[in-house]
Design a protein around this motif. Structure first.
Motif: not given
Length: 294
Positions: A95-105
């Protein structure tokens, strides 16, 4: 988020000559609670802040921002499109996921039941999307990225996004790619107003009848500053009156449904906002507009 009044301001309405340490603690707690309740009731903030918000298309000439009065508008962008695509093709990962936060990935992968998250790709270190893509490609462990326009600012990927599945697929991270150049501001109402024949919209979509604020869910991104440098006096008075009413209620037996002294006083514990407070706050409640097209 600060309190709308000080405890000193609240004490003016309590009208008591002196206060114990316990009463001071009670008043401080009531000031914070009432400030939050007033914001919820009015559905808005009062102190000046910058806001970064997404809006749906309205099919109307007016776009009602959530906060007002408007002090300044820094950016109005539209047309969210996939600017960065992230994938993970590692055979060892399930499993692999990506998310955008206020400071980066935030890149998370699960291999053999063990989860690990990498947050090393930050906007401060990699300010452009091309640099972000190169950093992701250098991580190893199956991570890879492609970019549509590498010169775009990485921080323009609005947070939050995700976590999106990236396992053997390309997870699209969206960026509002078009900048709007023509609109008017009704500062007190909190409206952005567009004419029905905005040139760049008409040309881009080849439709002279396209409404000014068109588009679907989260189609518009607005960065602006709104609120008051000083909380209005009538809002402060509303908070102070409510704090005072709640303060005196703490002095009564909470088990009483009402209390009275014949010819002197008759009181019922508060169950709702006092009418006087509600009247003071009425002009500040959140605005709504009808899509009348006028």
């Amino acid at each position: 988020m600060s309190d709308l009044i000080t405890s000193v301001r609240a004490k003016y309405d309590i009208n008591q000559s002196s206060f114990t340490a316990t009463e001071d603690s009670t008043i401080n707690a009531l000031v914070t609670a009432v400030s939050k309740a007033v914001r919820r009731y009015c559905k808005r903030e009062f102190d000046s802040q910058q806001f970064d918000e997404l809006y749906n298309g309205t099919d109307d000439r007016r776009l009602a921002l959530r906060q007002f009065p408007i002090l300044s508008v820094a950016r109005v962008a539209y047309g969210p499109a996939a600017a960065l695509r992230v994938t993970n093709t590692g055979a060892a990962n399930q499993r692999a996921t990506v998310a955008v936060t206020a400071t980066g990935l935030s890149l998370t992968r699960v291999a053999s039941g063990t989860s690990s998250t990498d947050t090393s790709v930050t906007w401060a270190t990699y300010p452009t999307l091309s640099q972000v893509a190169a950093a992701v490609n250098a991580l190893g462990n199956g991570w890879g990225a492609t970019v549509a326009d590498g010169n775009r600012a990485a921080a323009d990927l609005r947070a939050p996004q995700g976590a999106l599945n990236a396992m053997n697929v390309q997870a699209p991270l969206l960026l509002h790619s078009q900048e709007l150049s023509g609109y008017d501001i009704d500062a007190n109402r909190g409206w952005l107003i567009r004419g029905p024949l905005a040139a760049e919209i008409k040309d881009a979509f080849n439709d002279p009848l396209m409404p000014a604020w068109f588009g679907g869910i989260n189609f518009w991104r607005v960065v602006y500053t709104a609120g008051y440098a000083t909380v209005p006096d009538d809002v402060q008075e509303a908070c102070a009156q409510w704090v005072a009413a709640l303060f005196w209620q703490t002095k009564r037996d909470p088990g009483l449904s009402h209390e009275s002294i014949p010819g002197a006083v008759a009181r019922t514990p508060l169950g709702t906002m006092p009418p006087g407070v509600k009247a003071l706050l009425a002009p500040y409640r959140d605005h709504k507009i009808l899509a009348s097209g006028g």
